[in-house]
Write a protein that holds these residues in place. Structure first.
Motif, PDB file in Angstrom:
ATOM      1  N   LEU A  66       0.779  -1.185  -0.108  1.00 45.49           N
ATOM      2  CA  LEU A  66       0.061   0.039  -0.046  1.00 45.49           C
ATOM      3  C   LEU A  66       0.839   1.218  -0.305  1.00 45.49           C
ATOM      4  O   LEU A  66       0.209   2.413   0.113  1.00 45.49           O
ATOM      5  N   THR A  70      -0.984   3.708  -4.897  1.00 48.48           N
ATOM      6  CA  THR A  70      -2.285   3.116  -5.487  1.00 48.48           C
ATOM      7  C   THR A  70      -3.269   3.024  -4.454  1.00 48.48           C
ATOM      8  O   THR A  70      -4.576   2.625  -5.032  1.00 48.48           O
ATOM      9  N   LEU A  71      -3.355   3.137  -3.106  1.00 44.50           N
ATOM     10  CA  LEU A  71      -4.489   2.717  -2.085  1.00 44.50           C
ATOM     11  C   LEU A  71      -5.824   3.805  -2.624  1.00 44.50           C
ATOM     12  O   LEU A  71      -7.028   3.210  -2.730  1.00 44.50           O
ATOM     13  N   GLY A  74      -7.247   3.121  -5.930  1.00 48.34           N
ATOM     14  CA  GLY A  74      -7.814   1.785  -5.924  1.00 48.34           C
ATOM     15  C   GLY A  74      -9.066   1.852  -5.395  1.00 48.34           C
ATOM     16  O   GLY A  74      -9.928   1.222  -5.837  1.00 48.34           O
ATOM     17  N   LEU A  75      -9.176   2.491  -4.151  1.00 45.47           N
ATOM     18  CA  LEU A  75     -10.488   2.564  -3.456  1.00 45.47           C
ATOM     19  C   LEU A  75     -11.449   3.333  -4.478  1.00 45.47           C
ATOM     20  O   LEU A  75     -12.821   2.900  -4.412  1.00 45.47           O
ATOM     21  N   GLY A  78     -12.549   0.935  -7.118  1.00 43.62           N
ATOM     22  CA  GLY A  78     -13.347   0.190  -6.479  1.00 43.62           C
ATOM     23  C   GLY A  78     -14.751   0.445  -6.234  1.00 43.62           C
ATOM     24  O   GLY A  78     -16.051  -0.061  -6.410  1.00 43.62           O
ATOM     25  N   LEU A 182      -2.409   3.732 -10.643  1.00 43.34           N
ATOM     26  CA  LEU A 182      -3.001   2.473 -11.271  1.00 43.34           C
ATOM     27  C   LEU A 182      -2.323   2.084 -12.646  1.00 43.34           C
ATOM     28  O   LEU A 182      -2.574   1.099 -13.230  1.00 43.34           O
ATOM     29  N   LYS A 189      -3.348  -6.267  -9.363  1.00 39.99           N
ATOM     30  CA  LYS A 189      -3.295  -5.430  -8.129  1.00 39.99           C
ATOM     31  C   LYS A 189      -4.587  -4.396  -8.285  1.00 39.99           C
ATOM     32  O   LYS A 189      -5.308  -4.097  -7.514  1.00 39.99           O
ATOM     33  N   THR A 190      -4.865  -4.024  -9.727  1.00 41.89           N
ATOM     34  CA  THR A 190      -5.729  -3.049  -9.965  1.00 41.89           C
ATOM     35  C   THR A 190      -7.068  -3.774  -9.865  1.00 41.89           C
ATOM     36  O   THR A 190      -8.409  -3.177  -9.363  1.00 41.89           O
ATOM     37  N   TYR A 193      -8.340  -4.451  -6.075  1.00 41.40           N
ATOM     38  CA  TYR A 193      -8.805  -3.149  -5.518  1.00 41.40           C
ATOM     39  C   TYR A 193     -10.260  -3.140  -5.886  1.00 41.40           C
ATOM     40  O   TYR A 193     -11.249  -3.066  -5.215  1.00 41.40           O
ATOM     41  N   GLN A 194     -10.851  -3.256  -7.139  1.00 42.37           N
ATOM     42  CA  GLN A 194     -12.067  -3.214  -7.527  1.00 42.37           C
ATOM     43  C   GLN A 194     -12.865  -4.153  -7.034  1.00 42.37           C
ATOM     44  O   GLN A 194     -14.023  -3.967  -6.597  1.00 42.37           O
ATOM     45  N   THR A 197     -13.266  -4.103  -2.922  1.00 41.55           N
ATOM     46  CA  THR A 197     -14.156  -2.608  -2.638  1.00 41.55           C
ATOM     47  C   THR A 197     -15.735  -3.117  -3.159  1.00 41.55           C
ATOM     48  O   THR A 197     -16.494  -2.882  -2.211  1.00 41.55           O
TER      49      THR A 197
END
Length: 313
Positions: A66, A70-71, A74-75, A78, A182, A189-190, A193-194, A197
């Motif tokens: 994290l 990207t956090l 990413g959120l 998502g 991202l 990883k992308t 996240y989606q 979430t």
């Protein structure tokens, strides 16, 4: 950010397969709707797929940190992903699937507009804007037979508005991915996240609205859930995000115009839904529009960014 390429034969072929899968998922959701409400289908499949992606990352020894910035995006991605499917589910309570297909697949327009404003490398030429317009006109034509002679009620307009919101959420999701950290993150990883979430948001929404208990695991329900979780949300989305790290997002998004056409085709084959001449004409227009958007321009393109060799549109 890493250099992007124009859509080539490999990318076009992979997008064709992805559009077929995405078109079939609508039939799968509809087939299992009596056993699992759509919002639960999407929430459960997102959770299963997130677990599969986590296993995939462990097998590839990909680190999930994290600390790479990207956090937050990413959120955001998502949340937009969850909003897209929430709007689809709500919209289908008020409007037809044909109307929803049209308005959901306005997403490339929102993507192209967002990227046109944010990234010089993603600006579309007049010819490519024309292609986008023709492709969208093809979608309208393809479904025109279902509109003729039908009065538009306030309920239908409400559902159509949800469809536009779903298309906007999808388009903005692509812009967020392309214009943030991202963009160069590993596709897995992308995706996680989606999915993670969206799973949390959609299942929480289902519980809050009393829909979490509307689940009966029949053979049709299992088949639909496995298809959506493994093929759609895991394999196809992973392939989609991989493409976004290597090709122009605005060109890739244009191919999504084929998805509703595949959806109608599978509906005819599997659900015995009728088809008319409007669909045939619309399909031809969509393919013509995609060709205009995707073909390389002669000579140096406006999409070429100084210093990034080979990024011709």
């Amino acid at each position: 950010m890493a250099a992007r390429r124009n859509v080539d034969g490999f990318a076009a072929g992979l997008m064709l397969v992805l559009c077929m899968i995405w078109g079939l998922q609508q039939v799968a959701i509809k087939a299992a709707a009596h056993d699992i409400v759509p919002i639960m289908q999407v929430g459960l499949r997102s959770g299963i797929s997130a677990s599969l992606v986590a296993i995939f990352m462990l097998l590839r020894r990909e680190r999930f940190t994290l600390k790479d910035g990207t956090l937050l995006p990413g959120l955001v991605a998502g949340t937009l992903f969850a909003a897209e499917f929430l709007f689809v589910a709500k919209g289908l309570e008020h409007t037809s699937a044909s109307h929803m297909a049209i308005f959901l697949y306005t997403s490339p327009v929102f993507t192209a507009l967002g990227l046109h404003l944010k990234l010089p490398a993603e600006r579309l030429t007049p010819r490519q804007w024309l292609g986008t317009g023709i492709a969208f006109g093809g979608i309208v034509t393809a479904f025109a037979g279902g509109f003729l002679g039908t009065a538009v009620s306030p309920e239908t307009l409400k559902g159509d508005f949800f469809g536009i919101l779903a298309g906007a959420a999808w388009g903005v999701t692509t812009v967020v991915i392309r214009c943030s950290t991202l963009s160069d993150a590993p596709p897995a990883k992308t995706l996680i996240y989606q999915l993670a979430t969206a799973c949390a948001i959609l299942l929480a929404y289902a519980a809050a609205t009393g829909q979490s208990g509307a689940v009966t695991m029949t053979s049709v329900a299992w088949g639909s859930l496995i298809f959506q979780a493994v093929i759609v949300s895991f394999a196809s989305y992973l392939a989609w995000f991989w493409l976004l790290t290597r090709y122009f997002a605005s060109r890739l998004s244009a191919f999504s115009f084929m998805t509703p056409l595949f959806g109608v085709s599978f509906g005819v084959i599997l659900l015995h839904e009728p088809i008319d001449r409007y669909f045939a004409v619309g399909a031809a227009l969509v393919l013509s529009g995609i060709t205009l958007v995707s073909l390389r321009s002669a000579g140096r393109s406006r999409d070429t960014v100084p210093g990034l060799a080979g990024e011709e549109a």
